[in-house]
Design a protein around this motif. Structure first.
Motif, PDB file in Angstrom:
ATOM      1  N   ILE A   1      13.780  -4.224  -1.373  1.00 49.79           N
ATOM      2  CA  ILE A   1      14.508  -4.031  -2.839  1.00 49.79           C
ATOM      3  C   ILE A   1      15.721  -3.360  -3.174  1.00 49.79           C
ATOM      4  CG2 ILE A   1      14.436  -4.363  -4.927  1.00 49.79           C
ATOM      5  CD1 ILE A   1      11.336  -5.196  -4.329  1.00 49.79           C
ATOM      6  N   LEU A   2      17.031  -4.421  -2.499  1.00 51.90           N
ATOM      7  CA  LEU A   2      18.192  -2.891  -2.335  1.00 51.90           C
ATOM      8  C   LEU A   2      18.632  -3.463  -3.808  1.00 51.90           C
ATOM      9  CD1 LEU A   2      19.656  -3.725   1.244  1.00 51.90           C
ATOM     10  CD2 LEU A   2      18.151  -1.616  -0.378  1.00 51.90           C
TER      11      LEU A   2
ATOM     12  N   GLU B   1       0.687  -0.919  -0.215  1.00 48.24           N
ATOM     13  CA  GLU B   1      -0.503   0.457   0.011  1.00 48.24           C
ATOM     14  C   GLU B   1       0.992   1.055   0.097  1.00 48.24           C
ATOM     15  OE1 GLU B   1      -3.688   1.817   2.578  1.00 48.24           O
ATOM     16  OE2 GLU B   1      -2.633   0.567   3.197  1.00 48.24           O
ATOM     17  N   ARG B   2       2.135   1.242   0.442  1.00 45.37           N
ATOM     18  CA  ARG B   2       2.759   2.175   0.742  1.00 45.37           C
ATOM     19  C   ARG B   2       3.835   1.931   0.466  1.00 45.37           C
ATOM     20  NH1 ARG B   2      -1.064   5.826   3.635  1.00 45.37           N
ATOM     21  NH2 ARG B   2       0.925   7.109   4.221  1.00 45.37           N
ATOM     22  N   VAL B   3       4.238   2.789  -0.480  1.00 45.85           N
ATOM     23  CA  VAL B   3       5.992   2.247  -1.326  1.00 45.85           C
ATOM     24  C   VAL B   3       7.488   3.845  -1.182  1.00 45.85           C
ATOM     25  CG1 VAL B   3       6.990   1.619  -3.075  1.00 45.85           C
ATOM     26  CG2 VAL B   3       4.768   0.741  -2.776  1.00 45.85           C
ATOM     27  N   LEU B   4       7.805   3.892  -0.814  1.00 46.52           N
ATOM     28  CA  LEU B   4       8.638   4.900  -0.963  1.00 46.52           C
ATOM     29  C   LEU B   4      10.450   4.370  -1.460  1.00 46.52           C
ATOM     30  CD1 LEU B   4      10.805   7.583   0.040  1.00 46.52           C
ATOM     31  CD2 LEU B   4      11.234   5.713   2.319  1.00 46.52           C
ATOM     32  N   ASP B   5      10.353   5.054  -2.273  1.00 48.07           N
ATOM     33  CA  ASP B   5      12.023   4.608  -3.033  1.00 48.07           C
ATOM     34  C   ASP B   5      13.048   6.076  -2.991  1.00 48.07           C
ATOM     35  OD1 ASP B   5      13.850   4.988  -5.692  1.00 48.07           O
ATOM     36  OD2 ASP B   5      12.532   5.188  -7.714  1.00 48.07           O
ATOM     37  N   VAL B   6      13.967   5.417  -2.408  1.00 46.14           N
ATOM     38  CA  VAL B   6      14.872   6.572  -2.024  1.00 46.14           C
ATOM     39  C   VAL B   6      16.091   6.374  -2.919  1.00 46.14           C
ATOM     40  CG1 VAL B   6      16.997   6.634  -0.172  1.00 46.14           C
ATOM     41  CG2 VAL B   6      14.330   4.951  -0.048  1.00 46.14           C
ATOM     42  N   GLY B   7      16.400   7.774  -3.661  1.00 46.47           N
ATOM     43  CA  GLY B   7      17.433   7.954  -4.572  1.00 46.47           C
ATOM     44  C   GLY B   7      16.671   7.703  -5.837  1.00 46.47           C
ATOM     45  N   CYS B   8      15.212   8.237  -6.403  1.00 42.91           N
ATOM     46  CA  CYS B   8      14.396   7.571  -7.539  1.00 42.91           C
ATOM     47  C   CYS B   8      15.153   7.916  -8.700  1.00 42.91           C
ATOM     48  CB  CYS B   8      13.362   8.590  -7.231  1.00 42.91           C
ATOM     49  SG  CYS B   8      13.092  10.256  -7.222  1.00 42.91           S
TER      50      CYS B   8
ATOM     51  N   VAL C   1      10.122  -0.730   0.430  1.00 44.94           N
ATOM     52  CA  VAL C   1      11.421   0.655   0.041  1.00 44.94           C
ATOM     53  C   VAL C   1      12.320  -0.318  -0.867  1.00 44.94           C
ATOM     54  CG1 VAL C   1      13.149   1.886   1.370  1.00 44.94           C
ATOM     55  CG2 VAL C   1      11.289   1.588   2.772  1.00 44.94           C
ATOM     56  N   PHE C   2      12.285   1.324  -1.686  1.00 43.85           N
ATOM     57  CA  PHE C   2      13.404   0.541  -2.988  1.00 43.85           C
ATOM     58  C   PHE C   2      14.361   1.622  -2.689  1.00 43.85           C
ATOM     59  CE2 PHE C   2       9.499  -0.047  -5.605  1.00 43.85           C
ATOM     60  CZ  PHE C   2       9.464  -1.802  -6.611  1.00 43.85           C
ATOM     61  N   ALA C   3      15.528   0.952  -2.560  1.00 44.15           N
ATOM     62  CA  ALA C   3      16.770   1.899  -2.882  1.00 44.15           C
ATOM     63  C   ALA C   3      17.839   1.653  -3.674  1.00 44.15           C
ATOM     64  CB  ALA C   3      17.483   2.105  -1.101  1.00 44.15           C
ATOM     65  N   ASN C   4      17.931   1.855  -5.092  1.00 40.53           N
ATOM     66  CA  ASN C   4      18.853   1.820  -6.283  1.00 40.53           C
ATOM     67  C   ASN C   4      19.982   2.499  -6.113  1.00 40.53           C
ATOM     68  OD1 ASN C   4      19.932   0.325  -8.685  1.00 40.53           O
ATOM     69  ND2 ASN C   4      18.110   1.788  -9.207  1.00 40.53           N
TER      70      ASN C   4
END
Length: 289
Positions: free
Chosen positions: A248-249, A151-158, A221-224
């Motif tokens: 997901i890193l 439901e709630r997603v964060l993309d770090v360094g989008c 949380v995505f962090a690519n």
């Protein structure tokens, strides 16, 4: 740079090339350096690093770092004035990653009807969907969506926003992306509008920013990004996630997996999956503690 733009090319065995790429990542003076690593000749086992410095100092640092690794042949070539990013991306084929189909304007006529289509054009932001790290993240996300929702997603360094947009287009009610680069945030918001996705992107220097915290805790949380910041952000990513939430890193080489994984296992995560694309790795970790 003071003169023509340059490209630095290094060739050698895979193990040496990956070690050299790790050295680039770990050099704090080269934190913003742009490079790629790929297999150039499978029969001969030759791998290649292409680096594109933006200053004379960065060029000197990259050349010195790569040249320090015995077994690599390093050359520097001048580039004629041109928009190399746009030119190279205009010829890139679309990318399929599970249910996701990433394409540019030049492939408008090739969009399938049975995919989640993401239109991402060349621009001054990282992450078109073609890089192995981004593909790995999309493949990992596709597999997770087969058995659960977020439901709630964060993309770090989008970067271009492709990952948060993918989340918004597959049912996430909140999809937030952050980047320390203001032009990337602008481009990501434009891409969200182009894709008619309810993703929102903000200029933020970290996960403790009020704009980020106010939308959490997150289910995913995505962090690519890169291996060093992935390690340093392990506690912040844990605090941003709900219990049983998923990280997901990516942005790390296979040779950096152990270091990054160890940082998260020590914070109460378990490793669920690894995905490899070329020399790159994507990790799926779940917060259990």
């Amino acid at each position: 740079m003071s003169e023509s733009a340059v490209q630095i090319i290094a060739r050698g065995p895979r193990a040496v090339a990956e070690t050299a790429a790790s050295a680039l990542d770990e050099n704090v003076l080269l934190e913003g350096a742009t490079y790629s690593i790929l297999e150039e000749d499978e029969d001969k086992g030759i791998w290649r690093i292409d680096a594109f410095p933006t200053t004379d100092e960065e060029a000197e640092g990259i050349e010195a770092t790569l040249s320090a690794h015995e077994g690599l042949t390093v050359i520097m070539e001048k580039l004629a004035d041109a928009d190399w990013l746009a030119m190279s991306l205009s010829g890139l084929p679309p990318v399929e990653a599970g249910r996701f189909f990433v394409y540019g304007a030049h492939d408008q006529g090739r969009v399938p009807v049975n995919k989640v289509n993401l239109k991402i054009d060349a621009g001054a932001a990282f992450g078109t969907g073609h890089h192995g790290t981004t593909v790995g993240c999309l493949l990992a996300f596709d597999e997770l969506l087969k058995r659960e929702s977020f439901e709630r997603v964060l993309d770090v360094g989008c970067g271009t926003g492709v990952l948060a947009i993918a989340a918004a287009k597959t049912g996430s009610r909140v999809a937030v992306g952050t980047d320390i680069d203001a032009p990337s945030v602008r481009i990501a918001n434009e891409n969200a509008e182009i894709n008619q996705a309810s993703a929102r992107f903000v200029h933020a220097s970290g996960l403790n920013d009020r704009k980020v915290r106010s939308q959490g805790p997150y289910d995913l949380v995505f962090a690519n990004i890169l291996a060093p910041p992935l390690v340093s952000l392990s506690q912040d990513i844990k605090e941003a996630l709900k219990l049983n939430g998923v990280a997901i890193l990516s942005g790390l080489l296979r040779t950096q997996e152990r270091r990054v994984t160890a940082a998260y296992l020590s914070r109460g995560f378990v490793l669920e999956r690894r995905i490899h694309r070329d020399a790159w790795s994507a990790l799926v970790l779940r917060r259990v503690g």
